[in-house]
Write an enzyme that holds these catalytic residues in place. Structure first.
Site, mmCIF file in Angstrom:
data_model
loop_
_atom_site.group_PDB
_atom_site.id
_atom_site.type_symbol
_atom_site.label_atom_id
_atom_site.label_comp_id
_atom_site.label_asym_id
_atom_site.label_seq_id
_atom_site.Cartn_x
_atom_site.Cartn_y
_atom_site.Cartn_z
ATOM 1 N N HIS A 53 12.105 62.299 28.351
ATOM 2 C CA HIS A 53 11.081 62.945 27.543
ATOM 3 C C HIS A 53 9.949 61.968 27.235
ATOM 4 O O HIS A 53 10.105 60.750 27.347
ATOM 5 C CB HIS A 53 11.688 63.465 26.240
ATOM 6 C CG HIS A 53 12.642 64.611 26.443
ATOM 7 N ND1 HIS A 53 13.245 65.252 25.400
ATOM 8 C CD2 HIS A 53 13.077 65.232 27.572
ATOM 9 C CE1 HIS A 53 14.025 66.224 25.864
ATOM 10 N NE2 HIS A 53 13.943 66.223 27.183
ATOM 11 N N GLU A 55 8.496 61.022 24.425
ATOM 12 C CA GLU A 55 8.689 60.086 23.324
ATOM 13 C C GLU A 55 9.505 58.878 23.775
ATOM 14 O O GLU A 55 9.196 57.731 23.422
ATOM 15 C CB GLU A 55 9.407 60.774 22.153
ATOM 16 C CG GLU A 55 8.663 61.974 21.596
ATOM 17 C CD GLU A 55 9.149 63.275 22.197
ATOM 18 O OE1 GLU A 55 9.322 64.241 21.445
ATOM 19 O OE2 GLU A 55 9.358 63.329 23.436
ATOM 20 N N ARG A 187 -2.430 75.640 41.430
ATOM 21 C CA ARG A 187 -1.073 75.710 41.979
ATOM 22 C C ARG A 187 -0.243 74.524 41.521
ATOM 23 O O ARG A 187 0.914 74.678 41.121
ATOM 24 C CB ARG A 187 -1.126 75.739 43.505
ATOM 25 C CG ARG A 187 -1.653 77.021 44.107
ATOM 26 C CD ARG A 187 -1.709 76.921 45.626
ATOM 27 N NE ARG A 187 -2.233 78.140 46.238
ATOM 28 C CZ ARG A 187 -2.438 78.299 47.545
ATOM 29 N NH1 ARG A 187 -2.153 77.294 48.370
ATOM 30 N NH2 ARG A 187 -2.904 79.433 48.004
ATOM 31 N N THR A 302 -2.622 94.762 44.967
ATOM 32 C CA THR A 302 -1.554 95.656 44.508
ATOM 33 C C THR A 302 -0.693 94.978 43.458
ATOM 34 O O THR A 302 -0.374 95.560 42.408
ATOM 35 C CB THR A 302 -0.677 96.109 45.692
ATOM 36 O OG1 THR A 302 -1.496 96.767 46.660
ATOM 37 C CG2 THR A 302 0.422 97.045 45.229
#
Length: 364
Positions: A53, A55, A187, A302
Site C-alpha cells: 500500500h 502508506e 485505457r 449498440t
C-alpha cells in the site's frame, strides 16, 4: 502547517496515486507523502496488484525521518488484516505525529476505524483536504464498495454529422492521432475495457494500450457477447494469453463455444439475459466480484445505448471530430440516447485535442 501547505502536499499525494490507476485493482490507487519540517522525506503509491500500500511505501522510504512527521494520504489508512497488516498500525509504529487524509474509506471493513485507531494512539487526524479530487480518483473503489459494481466511463468518437462508423459497420478514422493517444491513456487508467461483439466482428480490435512502454498497462479486455460468437481467429483471442480476455455472455450461450474458447485463454463469465440481451447490471456486479473497479466502455453504438438505457454510465468522454462520414454511416447514438446521457450527466469540461474536441461529462 498552513492550509495552503496542506493542500500543496495533498496535491502531490493525489498525483502519486494517479500513477496506479488501472494497475492496482481490486485495491484503490492511493498516494501518500510524508513531510517533516516542510521537507518531503517519503513518497509512496499503491503498487501493481494492490500491494504494498501507498502508506507502507512512503514509510519505507522515510525511515526514521517519519518520526514526528505529517502523513498526507488520499484515502483513510486501512485498519483490517487482509493480505497485509493494517496500514494504521504501521503509521502508529513509525511515530507519525499528524495525518491529513482526503477521504474516509467506504470499505465497511475500514469505514472510519483507521482514523479512529490513529486518533486513539494520540495522532492528530484531519479529514477532507483534497476530498473532491480524491472522490474522482477513487470513484471505482467507492462505487464497488457502495453499489457493488465498477465505475463506468463511456468513450465515444463522434463525427460532425453524428456518426461513429461507415455504412455496413465498416471502420472509419473519425478522430486524429492526438485523440488516439488520449484514448490509449484512458485505457491504461482503466482496470478493464468493454466492447460489444458487433464491434469485434466489424473491426477485429486489439484494445491494448499502444503508447510507448505502456503495453504492460493494458486493461482486461471484455467482450459483451450474449451468444458467445467471439471468433477464435480474432486478434483478441489470439492474444488472450498476453493480455486477459473475458467474454461476458448469457446463460443460454452454447457450452460448446465456451469449451473451444477456454483452452485459448478466454475466461467466460455468464450473466442472465432478458429478451436475448445481457443483464448489464448483473454483469457489472460479476465484474466487481472479480475485483474490477474502473470499466471503460469503448464501443460500439449498440453497447453504449444499452449502458445509457440502464443508467449505468457514471462518466462520459466524447470526442467530437470535424470529419463528415455521410448519411449512410452508423449513428454514434440515437437522439433519445444522447439526450438521456446529457440529461443524467453534467458537462464538467471541454478542451481541444489536436483538430478534435474532447467533452467530459460526470454524474452530479
Amino acid at each position: 502547517m498552513s492550509g495552503a501547505a496542506d493542500r500543496r502536499f495533498m496535491d502531490l499525494a493525489l498525483s502519486l496515486g494517479q500513477r496506479g490507476l488501472g494497475r492496482t485493482w481490486p485495491n484503490p490507487a492511493v498516494g501518500a507523502v510524508i513531510v517533516k519540517d516542510g521537507v518531503i522525506v517519503g513518497r509512496g503509491w499503491t503498487q501493481p496488484g494492490g500491494r504494498p500500500h501507498a502508506e507502507v511505501e512512503a514509510l519505507r522510504r522515510a525511515g526514521e525521518a517519519a518520526r514526528g512527521a505529517t502523513l498526507y494520504v488520499t484515502l483513510e489508512p486501512c485498519s483490517h488484516h487482509g493480505k497485509t497488516p493494517p496500514c494504521a498500525d504501521a503509521v502508529i509504529a513509525a511515530g507519525i505525529a499528524r495525518v491529513v487524509s482526503a477521504l474516509e474509506d467506504p470499505n465497511p471493513e475500514v469505514a472510519g476505524e483507521g482514523h479512529g485507531r490513529l486518533r486513539g494512539a494520540g495522532i492528530a487526524v484531519e479529514v477532507g483536504v483534497g476530498a473532491e479530487e480524491a472522490r474522482h480518483d477513487h470513484a471505482g473503489h467507492i462505487w464497488r464498495m457502495r453499489q457493488g459494481r465498477p465505475h463506468v466511463i463511456l468513450k465515444l468518437a463522434i463525427s460532425a454529422d453524428g456518426k461513429a462508423g461507415a455504412a455496413g459497420r465498416k471502420p472509419v478514422a473519425i478522430t486524429g492521432e492526438a485523440v488516439r493517444e488520449r484514448v490509449h491513456l484512458l485505457r491504461a487508467h482503466s482496470d478493464a475495457i468493454m466492447v460489444g461483439i458487433g464491434t469485434v466482428l466489424a473491426d477485429d480490435p486489439l484494445l491494448t494500450c499502444r503508447l510507448p512502454g505502456m503495453a504492460k498497462d493494458s486493461p482486461v479486455r471484455i467482450v459483451a457477447d450474449s451468444m458467445l460468437r467471439l471468433p477464435v481467429n480474432s486478434r483478441l483471442v489470439r492474444s488472450a494469453y498476453e493480455t486477459p480476455v473475458w467474454a461476458l455472455t448469457g446463460l443460454a450461450a452454447p457450452q460448446q463455444s465456451e469449451a473451444i474458447l477456454l483452452p485459448l485463454g478466454v475466461e467466460v463469465l455468464r450473466s442472465p439475459q432478458s429478451s436475448g440481451r445481457l443483464d448489464l447490471k448483473d454483469g457489472l456486479e460479476c465484474l466487481a466480484a472479480k475485483g474490477i473497479t474502473r470499466l471503460m466502455v469503448e464501443g460500439g453504438p449498440t453497447l453504449a445505448a444499452a449502458f445509457i438505457a440502464a443508467d449505468l454510465v457514471d462518466e462520459a468522454v466524447l470526442f467530437h471530430a470535424p470529419t463528415i462520414v455521410g448519411s449512410d454511416g452508423v449513428d454514434a447514438l440515437a437522439t433519445d440516447a444522447m439526450e438521456a446521457l446529457t440529461r443524467r450527466l453534467k458537462q464538467v469540461g471541454s478542451e481541444p485535442v489536436g483538430t478534435d474536441r474532447q467533452a467530459n461529462y460526470a454524474r452530479e
